[in-house]
Design a protein around this motif. Structure first.
Motif, short mmCIF file in Angstrom:
data_model
loop_
_atom_site.label_atom_id
_atom_site.label_comp_id
_atom_site.label_asym_id
_atom_site.label_seq_id
_atom_site.Cartn_x
_atom_site.Cartn_y
_atom_site.Cartn_z
N LEU A 143 13.95 -26.28 -64.79
CA LEU A 143 15.31 -26.34 -64.25
C LEU A 143 15.41 -25.43 -63.02
O LEU A 143 14.63 -24.49 -62.86
CB LEU A 143 16.36 -25.96 -65.29
N VAL A 144 16.37 -25.75 -62.17
CA VAL A 144 16.62 -24.99 -60.95
C VAL A 144 18.03 -24.43 -61.04
O VAL A 144 18.98 -25.16 -61.33
CB VAL A 144 16.49 -25.87 -59.70
N ILE A 145 18.15 -23.14 -60.81
CA ILE A 145 19.46 -22.48 -60.76
C ILE A 145 19.81 -22.26 -59.30
O ILE A 145 19.11 -21.54 -58.59
CB ILE A 145 19.44 -21.15 -61.52
N ALA A 146 20.87 -22.88 -58.85
CA ALA A 146 21.28 -22.81 -57.44
C ALA A 146 22.77 -22.58 -57.36
O ALA A 146 23.56 -23.52 -57.33
CB ALA A 146 20.90 -24.09 -56.70
N PRO A 147 23.22 -21.32 -57.38
CA PRO A 147 24.65 -21.06 -57.23
C PRO A 147 25.13 -21.47 -55.85
O PRO A 147 24.34 -21.56 -54.91
CB PRO A 147 24.75 -19.54 -57.43
N PRO A 148 26.41 -21.72 -55.69
CA PRO A 148 26.91 -22.15 -54.37
C PRO A 148 26.67 -21.10 -53.30
O PRO A 148 26.50 -19.90 -53.58
CB PRO A 148 28.42 -22.35 -54.62
N ARG A 149 26.67 -21.53 -52.06
CA ARG A 149 26.53 -20.62 -50.93
C ARG A 149 27.63 -19.56 -50.98
O ARG A 149 28.79 -19.85 -51.29
CB ARG A 149 26.60 -21.38 -49.62
N GLY A 150 27.26 -18.37 -50.63
CA GLY A 150 28.23 -17.29 -50.59
C GLY A 150 28.47 -16.61 -51.92
O GLY A 150 29.28 -15.68 -52.00
N THR A 151 27.81 -17.06 -52.98
CA THR A 151 27.97 -16.41 -54.29
C THR A 151 27.45 -14.98 -54.24
O THR A 151 26.36 -14.72 -53.72
CB THR A 151 27.23 -17.20 -55.38
N VAL A 152 28.22 -14.06 -54.80
CA VAL A 152 27.84 -12.66 -54.84
C VAL A 152 27.27 -12.35 -56.22
O VAL A 152 27.96 -12.50 -57.23
CB VAL A 152 29.04 -11.74 -54.54
N ILE A 153 26.01 -11.95 -56.25
CA ILE A 153 25.33 -11.55 -57.50
C ILE A 153 24.98 -10.07 -57.37
O ILE A 153 24.38 -9.66 -56.38
CB ILE A 153 24.06 -12.39 -57.74
N THR A 154 25.35 -9.29 -58.36
CA THR A 154 25.08 -7.85 -58.28
C THR A 154 23.61 -7.57 -58.53
O THR A 154 22.90 -8.34 -59.19
CB THR A 154 25.93 -7.09 -59.30
N ALA A 155 23.17 -6.43 -58.02
CA ALA A 155 21.78 -6.03 -58.20
C ALA A 155 21.46 -5.78 -59.67
O ALA A 155 20.35 -6.06 -60.13
CB ALA A 155 21.50 -4.78 -57.37
#
Length: 580
Positions: A288-300
């Protein structure tokens, strides 16, 4: 889930920025592939022992020895040196240099480049315009960033840090894949992908794969997870990199879930979803591929803990982004269903998959295309300036995917370009005036004024009469005018009848872009006609008669002294003034 290497699946990254074969790659909105769950914080190595024997030592608080005097808390201490202020431009260039260094350390197959400015392909495909604009945008080449500083920049005057940085960026852009498209097509059709594949070669590479939601080939958001790379039957020769909508939505929601319930809860929620997919068929290799939308903010913190969880989970096997996945050669071709993520099946996380409404409707696309045509025309006529190139680069950003959901910011982004274009075109205009045309056919003159500080060349002038009483016989040749100067154009016209009319001088660039304001020139037409010859003949006759009369009045009288008669006789006449 276990399976062969698949591009875009989660994986590992070595501390310190070095990537392993298991790193995940997700294309970012600016065209650079960015590492996904495999990113972990960099841990600095312990400092070397002062003895230089290669050992390490740990720092501990120091206490005064028995014979040491106590420290005076009131004793003056040296003030720290204030940091040197860094300009915004400097900070951006430093950041570009650091990012380029990190990406250069990755394997070439782990970099997926989107086209420059990441044009909104879905909006372009849905618009009424033809594909010319899409081809032009896909063929755009990245501008030279021309950095002057960076991680390798030299502080010495005349150092070659800027050159090294420019070369490093150029080397980076030459690496990686450019044959993968990521349009925001929720329900892609075969026609859309065929048009996209037809336009894609302008990027320099043929299109081989398209990133789409897996519903595009499964038809349902609850369908079992299978392969992440699925070949298409129509159009043939293309693969779909099928992103898992549920996992992508959970990943996009992780920042909010972390704020509400903590980092562990956010990561465990996503890992539990992958476990559910694994338990559907434990013996079948899937990906599977995980591809959040553009501009998604993911914390470190989420990225670091998810990286550990993926490596430790026995049902997951990170694979290299360079791999082709279990779909290549192992999955039969599929057909597009036209379906997208189903909010009813996905529940609340589906809201995190919404990319926002694009401001690029049909009217906006027409306006942008018209403005780009104006810039092309100005580029053809302006001499010795690169201003139009900078305006064009700014305008190209208006087609970007990043403006989805931001209509106000989008409008502000390209209005300055429109204003600059209008001012430049209006600086070339016709000097208005009034002309008396007293002939059947003759020459007329119109003055063109250039108020720009640079010269213009190859300006086309077309004269148009507002009525049929005056005909334009021929048009002037293309015009060249120096900066802050004017020029006069001459053209031939023919009078048909008497009256008043307006002649408009239309100024255009070679591509037809209108220049100036088409100022009118008022013309009073008085053709000579046949009556002028009668008038001239009458005037000539009067002048002749007057001349003859004047010459007769000025001739002296002659006195006749004698007359010679035929036969040889002569008669004489005398005049006496005295007495006989």
């Amino acid at each position: 889930t276990e399976g062969e290497p698949t591009e875009g699946t989660t994986g590992d990254e070595e501390p310190g920025g070095g990537s392993t074969d298991g790193s995940s790659v997700t294309s970012g909105p600016d065209g650079a592939a960015v590492t996904g769950a495999g990113a972990v914080p960099t841990v600095a190595p312990p400092a070397e022992d002062a003895d230089g024997d290669g050992g390490t030592s740990t720092a501990s608080p120091t206490t005064p020895g028995p014979g040491s005097p106590p420290e005076d808390p009131a004793s003056p201490t040296e003030e720290p040196t204030p940091p040197v202020p860094v300009s915004a431009e400097q900070a951006v260039r430093d950041g570009v240099g650091e990012l380029a260094d990190r990406l250069l350390g990755l394997d070439e197959e782990q970099l997926w480049w989107l086209p420059p400015t990441d044009p909104d392909l879905a909006a372009l495909l849905s618009g009424a315009e033809d594909d010319a604009t899409m081809r032009e945008l896909l063929g755009t080449t990245p501008g030279d960033p021309s950095p002057t500083t960076g991680s390798d920049a030299s502080d010495e005057p005349g150092g070659d840090g800027a050159t090294d940085m420019a070369e490093g960026v150029a080397e980076l852009l030459d690496r990686g894949r450019t044959d993968v498209a990521w349009p925001l097509l929720a329900g892609a059709s075969a026609g859309d992908l065929e048009r996209l594949r037809s336009a894609w070669p302008t990027t320099g590479s043929p299109l081989s794969a398209v990133v789409l939601p897996r519903e595009s080939v499964t038809g349902s958001s609850t369908a079992p997870v299978s392969s992440a790379v699925i070949p298409l039957a129509t159009p043939s020769g293309l693969d779909v990199v099928a992103t898992d909508s549920r996992a992508s939505a959970l990943f996009a929601a992780s920042a909010e879930e972390e704020a509400a319930h903590g980092t562990g809860a956010a990561v465990q929620h996503l890992l539990a979803d992958t476990l559910t997919a694994y338990q559907q068929d434990p013996d079948l290799p899937r990906s599977l591929v995980i591809a959040p939308p553009r501009g998604t903010v993911i914390t470190a913190a989420v990225l670091a803990e998810l990286d550990d969880g993926v490596r430790d989970a026995p049902w997951l096997s990170p694979v290299a982004a360079a791999g082709s996945g279990t779909g290549a050669g192992a999955v039969p071709p599929s057909t597009l269903t036209g379906a997208g993520p189903d909010g009813g099946q996905l529940g609340e996380p589906a809201a995190y998959l919404d990319p926002g409404v694009s401001p690029l409707d049909d009217a906006a696309l027409r306006s942008l295309a018209t403005l780009r045509g104006h810039l092309d025309g100005l580029r053809e006529v302006l001499v010795g300036t690169t201003a139009v190139d900078s305006w064009d680069r700014a305008l190209t950003q208006a087609w970007s995917t990043r403006w989805r959901g931001e209509p106000d910011a989008w409008s502000e982004s390209w209005r300055p370009v429109r204003a600059a274009s209008s001012q430049a075109r209006a600086a070339l205009h016709v000097n208005p005036g009034t002309v008396n045309f007293l002939a059947d056919q003759g020459l007329m003159r119109v003055t063109i004024v250039n108020t720009l500080p640079v010269a213009v060349q190859d300006v086309r002038v077309r004269l148009v009469s507002s009525s049929s009483i005056l005909q334009i016989v021929d048009q002037p040749e293309p015009l060249t005018i120096g900066g802050d100067s004017r020029a006069t154009v001459t053209f031939s016209a023919r009078a048909v009848t008497r009256g008043e009319t307006t002649v408009t001088a239309q100024l255009t660039a070679p591509n037809g872009t209108s220049l100036g304001d088409n100022a009118p020139v008022e013309v009073r037409v008085q053709p000579t006609g046949v009556w002028i010859y009668w008038v001239l003949g009458g005037v000539a006759g009067v002048v002749l008669a007057l001349g003859l009369a004047r010459s007769l009045r000025s001739t002296p009288r002659a006195v006749l002294a004698g007359t010679h008669r035929p036969g040889g006789t002569t008669s004489a006449t005398s005049t006496s003034t005295g007495p006989a």
